[in-house]
Structures are given as structure tokens and as C-alpha cells.
Write a protein that holds these residues in place. Structure first.
Motif, short mmCIF file in Angstrom:
data_model
loop_
_atom_site.label_atom_id
_atom_site.label_comp_id
_atom_site.label_asym_id
_atom_site.label_seq_id
_atom_site.Cartn_x
_atom_site.Cartn_y
_atom_site.Cartn_z
N LEU A 65 0.82 -1.21 0.00
CA LEU A 65 0.00 0.00 0.00
C LEU A 65 0.86 1.26 0.00
N ARG A 66 0.41 2.25 -0.80
CA ARG A 66 1.09 3.53 -0.91
C ARG A 66 0.05 4.65 -0.84
N SER A 67 0.53 5.88 -1.04
CA SER A 67 -0.38 7.02 -0.94
C SER A 67 -1.46 6.98 -2.01
N GLU A 68 -1.18 6.35 -3.18
CA GLU A 68 -2.20 6.28 -4.22
C GLU A 68 -3.37 5.37 -3.85
N HIS A 69 -3.21 4.57 -2.78
CA HIS A 69 -4.29 3.68 -2.36
C HIS A 69 -5.21 4.35 -1.32
N ILE A 70 -4.91 5.60 -0.94
CA ILE A 70 -5.71 6.28 0.10
C ILE A 70 -7.18 6.34 -0.32
N GLY A 71 -8.04 5.96 0.61
CA GLY A 71 -9.48 5.94 0.36
C GLY A 71 -10.02 4.58 -0.03
N GLN A 72 -9.12 3.63 -0.38
CA GLN A 72 -9.58 2.29 -0.80
C GLN A 72 -9.87 1.41 0.41
N ASP A 73 -10.85 0.53 0.25
CA ASP A 73 -11.14 -0.50 1.24
C ASP A 73 -10.24 -1.70 0.94
N VAL A 74 -9.52 -2.18 1.95
CA VAL A 74 -8.55 -3.26 1.73
C VAL A 74 -8.70 -4.33 2.83
N THR A 75 -8.18 -5.48 2.52
CA THR A 75 -8.09 -6.57 3.49
C THR A 75 -6.64 -7.03 3.53
N LEU A 76 -6.05 -7.02 4.73
CA LEU A 76 -4.67 -7.46 4.92
C LEU A 76 -4.65 -8.67 5.85
N CYS A 77 -3.68 -9.55 5.63
CA CYS A 77 -3.44 -10.68 6.52
C CYS A 77 -1.96 -10.70 6.86
N GLY A 78 -1.66 -11.06 8.10
CA GLY A 78 -0.25 -11.13 8.46
C GLY A 78 -0.06 -11.43 9.93
N TRP A 79 1.18 -11.23 10.36
CA TRP A 79 1.58 -11.50 11.74
C TRP A 79 1.73 -10.19 12.50
N VAL A 80 1.35 -10.19 13.76
CA VAL A 80 1.47 -8.99 14.59
C VAL A 80 2.91 -8.81 15.02
N GLU A 81 3.55 -7.80 14.46
CA GLU A 81 4.94 -7.49 14.82
C GLU A 81 4.99 -6.84 16.20
N SER A 82 4.10 -5.88 16.41
CA SER A 82 4.04 -5.19 17.69
C SER A 82 2.70 -4.47 17.78
N LYS A 83 2.34 -4.03 18.98
CA LYS A 83 1.13 -3.22 19.14
C LYS A 83 1.34 -2.25 20.29
N ARG A 84 0.68 -1.09 20.16
CA ARG A 84 0.87 -0.02 21.12
C ARG A 84 -0.49 0.61 21.43
N ASP A 85 -0.75 0.92 22.70
CA ASP A 85 -1.99 1.56 23.12
C ASP A 85 -1.76 3.06 23.20
N HIS A 86 -2.49 3.81 22.34
CA HIS A 86 -2.37 5.26 22.32
C HIS A 86 -3.72 5.89 22.58
N GLY A 87 -4.04 6.06 23.83
CA GLY A 87 -5.25 6.79 24.21
C GLY A 87 -6.54 6.24 23.63
N GLY A 88 -6.78 4.96 23.82
CA GLY A 88 -8.02 4.37 23.37
C GLY A 88 -7.94 3.72 22.00
N SER A 89 -6.92 3.99 21.26
CA SER A 89 -6.70 3.33 19.98
C SER A 89 -5.46 2.44 20.09
N VAL A 90 -5.50 1.31 19.39
CA VAL A 90 -4.38 0.39 19.38
C VAL A 90 -3.72 0.44 18.01
N PHE A 91 -2.42 0.67 18.01
CA PHE A 91 -1.65 0.69 16.77
C PHE A 91 -0.93 -0.65 16.61
N ILE A 92 -1.22 -1.34 15.53
CA ILE A 92 -0.63 -2.65 15.26
C ILE A 92 0.27 -2.56 14.04
N ASP A 93 1.49 -3.04 14.19
CA ASP A 93 2.37 -3.22 13.03
C ASP A 93 2.14 -4.62 12.50
N LEU A 94 1.54 -4.69 11.31
CA LEU A 94 1.19 -5.98 10.70
C LEU A 94 2.24 -6.33 9.65
#
Length: 590
Positions: A10-39
């Protein structure tokens, strides 16, 4: 497909598209009610933002939700990252995926290590959990490089009209060289197959059959003691050509080297590659696989040593030994006595040397060491001139047999070349060593053995030495050397049955034994065998060298340890009594 895109796509030209990703969770971080996952997947890494209400469940590892290394599916919309949050280190660093739905496809318990951790665990743990280790980017890059190199090889030989032929894995044991891996036969009691150490005999038969140009990416097996650059099972690029001499084979391989260097390194290799005979290589570098990325050549000062009063030097010279040394440019004041003592122990322990002598070149150009008093001024000057010594240099010498001085100084040269950073880390050096001795004497068995294999042809001018002087007989043999490692070895083969029988006799293989082991080859040589020769290139070693690594296990997906065991599958393992009975075998406790 479950996914619409990979995690590296995915790049900036894909902004606005609906996508489905599959992968392994590299890491995750809790930022004020939202969870950031590196997939993460094989192709890269994408940041996924999981907002309420999914964020709460995404944090619950104990329920098997989104623990590190769990496999998950994400559906969402590609969005630009917030201002100032672009990650320029990632190809996907300009975007993130706002999660609208996620599924845990397979939760992962706490792993013994993670592919992203900075400090690597011990190798044994990595090999036991190889499925985790292979997720590391470095391992992925190594195996991708391996795939590229094999493709380059296949494409190159296909363009040169080689035919790819698969040869058998189950063959006959021919106990010359390394030990075979034996496979018992169920239908032929008390008989065994052997796994191939190489396709050598089969490819010679293919030449007799008229196939002209053969190639194969072959799996081979040798039951031998292991090192960092050896494995009990390994892969080689095996090739053979008819109606050729050694120059033809070497020229063909040089074209492959040139293409591989250009495609992988972007460098232009000038052909022909440097060539030196085995005698020259041993004299200048102490090894038949010299690293030409730096100098520090070995110099023989035995004639000078024979005239001095230093007992170590004089004793070696008078006893038929040698005094040989190397020059360490500008290192006179850099090497403490402690470091020299460490190197002395190194050559003693690893190579059986009696000691290490040294001289420091002073500012006035004169040589000094605690042993200087045993030399005349003229002798010291001669030693300095022989090694082209300059003020500030350090000279090191071994006084011993030819073999010990070769191995010890070659070992010192290799170690110091790396420690002193005498070459660039990504530098590549390619060369040939030719005209190997045909035979070497085995002191334990008190007989001649083939230095390469018993099917190697002698140089035409040395043919009469098979009977008269085997020690002086040279082979039509050639090794490709890359960065001080043997990257391939080949020979022109014996295509005459009479000469082949002569070699067998010299090796102590009588006519009946030769018939029992190699009768099919001897028969084939009678039926119109063309002149032929070839080479085998170590694929694992090529990948290791082009990757800039020093351990062959880093470029093999599922390697064995130095004890030839697989820590992941726990092979080799015991088998039950029923299997042994079917194979007409029983085990004996040792």
C-alpha cells in the motif's frame, strides 16, 4: 484470496480504498483508546489503527486476541498518516489502515523470542524454533538471495544450451573420499543404497550418452565433520561438457560469475579472472583458496635463516624445514606484546606451530626484537628487504615444516585481514587455482589418495608420471575461489579406460574391486566416451559469500548443527523395532 493486498504494497495512491490485509502482529501499542498494530508479512509492514470498540478486545492477550506473532485479518480503509507521523524508513510509511473489522486467524502464545528483537538469541534456540527464526527479515533476505542466485544459474545455462537432467538420489556406495550416508534396502536384504556425494558418475555417463551439455541443481550428502561453511546435506550447481578442455569449462563459469556479480552487486567483473597454479598459491598465500582482497603475501626467508645464529630459525632450515613470514603494514606500535602472545597461542593451538617470531621495523628502518642479537646487521637488512619492510611495519614468522608454515601463516593472514579491516566489507574477489597435485599421500593408510576424485585426468605432459613419480603428477583440476573460500571445484575427466585402470591401481583399487564398484563406468568408457569435464559450484557457499555472511547455516532454510542434528525435528531419531525388522537390521549398543 483472503487478502486484497500484501503488507508491503500500500502507498499514498491507495488512500481511500477499502482493503483486506493478513499477516503476523509485529508489535502493538496503546495510544489513548486506539491500538496501533504493526502488521507484517513477507513483503513488508503496514501500520493498522484499531479504534473503539475493537480496540478494547485487541488489547486482551490472555483471551488469545492479538498477541505478538498472532496471525490476524484486517479489513479497513487506507488513510494518510497524521502530519509529522510519516515513517520514511518504511515503504508504506505514508499511510495506515483504519481498521473496521479484524479476525484472529490463529493466536500465538508468548514466543521464546520475536523476529523483531534487536539481540539475537543463541543459535540452538533459533534452530529449535526455526519457524520463528525464518520470520526475521535477515533470514528472508538470505533465502530470497538464494532463490535469485539459483534462477540466475538456471537462466544462464539454459541460454547456453545445457539440458537439465535429474540424477538418482539412491545410488551405489563408492567409498573414495568422504563417508557415504547409507540407506538400507527392504527388498534386498543386507544391501544398501548410498546418498550421492555428487552426481559425478551419472554426469559422466550422460556425456558418454551424447548429452553434450548437462546441468543440475543437485542435493548432495557427505557424512563428514562439519564447519561453519559445511553441512551434511548441501546443494550444488553441477555441470558437465563434452569436447572441451579446462579453459572451456572455466570460461563458461567466468561468464556466470560476471552475470551474477552484475545482477546482485551491480559491479563489472573483468575477464578473464586471475589464475594461479596450486604451487604458486601455496607459496604466496599458504592455501589453495587465497583471499585476494588484500595483500600480506607470504615470503620465504629460509636461505637467510640458514646462515643466522637464532636457533629456532637455523634449526628449522638445517632440518629441512622452512622459515616464512608476513608483513603487517604500519602495525609495529599497534600490536602490544599481549596481542602478539595471543597470536602465538593461536598458531600453536590451531595449527601445531612451535611458536611465532617477530620483528618491529624502527623509524630508521632497522629491525628489532628480543631475538635481534642473534642476527648480524646484514642478515636483518636482508630479511627486511625480502619482505619490503618499511618503518612502522611488524614482521611475523613461523619456522617449521612446509605444511605448518602454510597452514599457520594462511590462518594468521585470514584472521588479521579481518581484524585489521584490510578490505571493504562488500568487496568481492574472484580467481582460479589450477594444476593441483593429482595425488596426496595418506600417512595413516600408507597409500596414495586422489586429491579431487579418482576420475580426474592428469595433465597430458604428466601422463608418464602416473607410474614413474605420482607425487609430481599434476591434475587437470581447477577451483573457483571467492573471497578466500572454495566456491567451486572441477576437473577434466579420464575418458580412456586404460588410464582409468592405471589410476585405480595407483590408488590401491585392484581390478576386481574396480569392476565391483565402477564396472558400469569402465564399460561406458569402452563405448565411445568423448573428452569431457565439468565443475560443481557450491550454491550454499555462493549465497553465503554474496550475502557477506560467514556461516552457511544463515542461508539454508533448515540446516543441521555442527553435530549433524536438526534441533527442530530432532532428527536423527530412533525408529521402532518393526521398521528395523523390515530392513533386516538390528542396533547394537556402543
Amino acid at each position: 484470496m483472503l487478502r486484497t493486498h500484501t503488507c508491503g504494497q500500500l502507498r499514498s495512491e491507495h488512500i481511500g480504498q477499502d482493503v483486506t490485509l493478513c499477516g503476523w502482529v509485529e508489535s502493538k501499542r496503546d495510544h489513548g483508546g486506539s491500538v496501533f498494530i504493526d502488521l507484517r508479512d513477507r513483503y513488508g509492514l503496514t501500520q493498522v489503527v484499531v479504534g473503539p470498540p475493537e480496540a478494547d478486545s485487541a488489547l486482551i492477550d490472555s483471551a488469545g486476541r492479538v498477541g505478538t506473532e498472532s496471525v490476524i485479518l484486517i479489513r479497513g480503509k487506507v488513510s494518510p498518516r497524521l502530519e509529522g507521523k510519516v515513517n520514511e524508513k518504511l515503504d508504506t510509511g505514508e499511510i495506515e489502515v483504519r481498521c473496521e473489522h479484524y479476525e484472529v486467524l490463529n493466536p500465538c502464545p508468548t514466543p521464546p523470542f520475536t523476529p523483531s528483537q534487536q539481540e539475537l538469541p543463541g543459535e540452538d534456540l533459533r534452530l529449535k524454533y526455526r519457524f520463528l527464526d525464518l520470520r526475521r527479515p535477515a533470514m528472508l533476505r538470505s533465502l530470497e538471495l538464494r532463490s535469485r542466485i539459483i534462477k540466475i544459474m538456471r537462466d544462464y545455462f539454459a541460454e547456453h544450451n545445457f539440458i537439465d537432467v535429474e540424477t538418482p538420489i539412491l545410488g551405489r556406495s563408492t567409498p573414495e573420499g568422504a563417508r557415504d550416508y547409507l540407506v538400507p534396502s527392504r527388498v534386498h536384504p543386507n544391501s544398501f543404497y548410498a546418498l550421492p556425494q555428487s552426481p559425478q558418475l551419472y554426469k559422466q555417463i550422460l556425456m558418454v550418452a551424447g548429452f553434450d551439455r548437462y546441468v543440475q541443481v543437485a542435493k548432495c550428502f557427505r557424512d563428514e565433520d562439519l564447519r561453519a561453511d559445511r553441512q551434511p546435506e548441501f546443494t550444488q550447481l553441477d555441470m558437465e561438457m563434452s569436447f572441451v578442455d579446462q579453459d572451456d569449462v572455466m570460461n563458461m563459469i567466468e561468464g556466470l560469475v560476471q552475470r551474477t556479480a552484475k545482477e546482485l552487486k551491480g559491479t563489472d567483473v573483468t575477464l578473464p579472472l586471475p589464475r594461479m597454479t596450486w604451487d604458486e598459491s601455496m607459496r604466496r598465500f599458504g592455501t589453495d583458496a587465497p583471499d585476494l582482497r588484500f595483500g600480506m603475501e607470504i615470503v620465504d626467508i629460509t636461505p637467510i635463516a640458514a646462515t643466522c645464529e637464532f636457533r629456532v630459525f637455523r634449526g628449522a632450515a638445517d632440518g629441512g624445514g622452512f622459515v616464512r613470514g608476513i608483513r603487517l603494514e604500519g602495525q609495529a606500535t599497534e600490536f602490544s606484546r599481549k596481542r602478539i602472545d595471543e597470536l602465538t597461542e593461536y598458531v600453536k593451538q590451531d595449527f601445531g606451530a612451535k611458536g611465532l617470531a617477530w620483528f618491529r621495523v624502527e623509524d630508521d628502518g632497522k629491525l628489532w626484537s628480543p631475538t635481534s642479537k642473534n642476527f648480524t646487521a646484514e642478515q636483518l637488512q636482508q630479511i627486511g628487504e625480502a619482505l619490503e619492510a618499511k618503518p612502522g611495519d611488524l614482521l611475523m614468522f613461523l619456522a617449521d615444516t612446509w605444511e605448518v608454515t602454510c597452514k599457520g601463516l594462511a590462518g594468521l593472514r585470514k584472521r588479521l585481514g579481518a581484524e585489521l579491516k584490510l578490505y571493504e566489507p562488500d568487496a568481492m574477489s574472484y580467481s582460479w587455482v589450477t594444476n593441483f597435485p593429482m595425488f596426496e599421500h595418506d600417512p595413516e593408510e600408507q597409500r596414495w589418495v586422489a586429491m579431487h576424485h579418482p576420475f580426474t585426468a592428469p595433465l597430458t605432459e604428466d601422463l608418464d608420471k602416473l607410474k614413474e613419480d605420482p607425487a609430481a603428477c599434476r591434475a587437470q583440476a581447477y577451483d573457483l575461489v571467492i573471497n578466500g573460500s572454495e566456491a567451486g571445484g572441477g576437473t577434466i575427466r579420464i575418458h580412456n579406460g586404460e588410464t582409468q585402470q592405471q589410476v585405480f591401481e595407483l590408488l590401491g583399487i585392484d581390478e576386481q574391486t574396480a569392476r565391483d564398484r565402477f564396472g558400469f563406468l569402465l564399460d561406458a568408457l569402452k563405448y565411445g566416451a568423448p573428452p569431457h569435464g565439468g565443475i560443481a559450484l557450491g550454491v550454499d557457499r555462493w549465497v553465503m559469500l554474496f550475502a557477506g555472511l560467514d556461516n552457511i547455516r544463515e542461508v539454508i532454510a533448515f540446516p543441521k548443527t555442527q553435530k549433524a542434528s536438526d534441533l527442530m525435528t530432532e532428527a536423527p531419531g530412533e525408529v521402532d523395532a518393526k521398521q528395523l525388522k523390515e530392513l533386516h537390521l538390528r542396533t547394537v549398543k556402543v
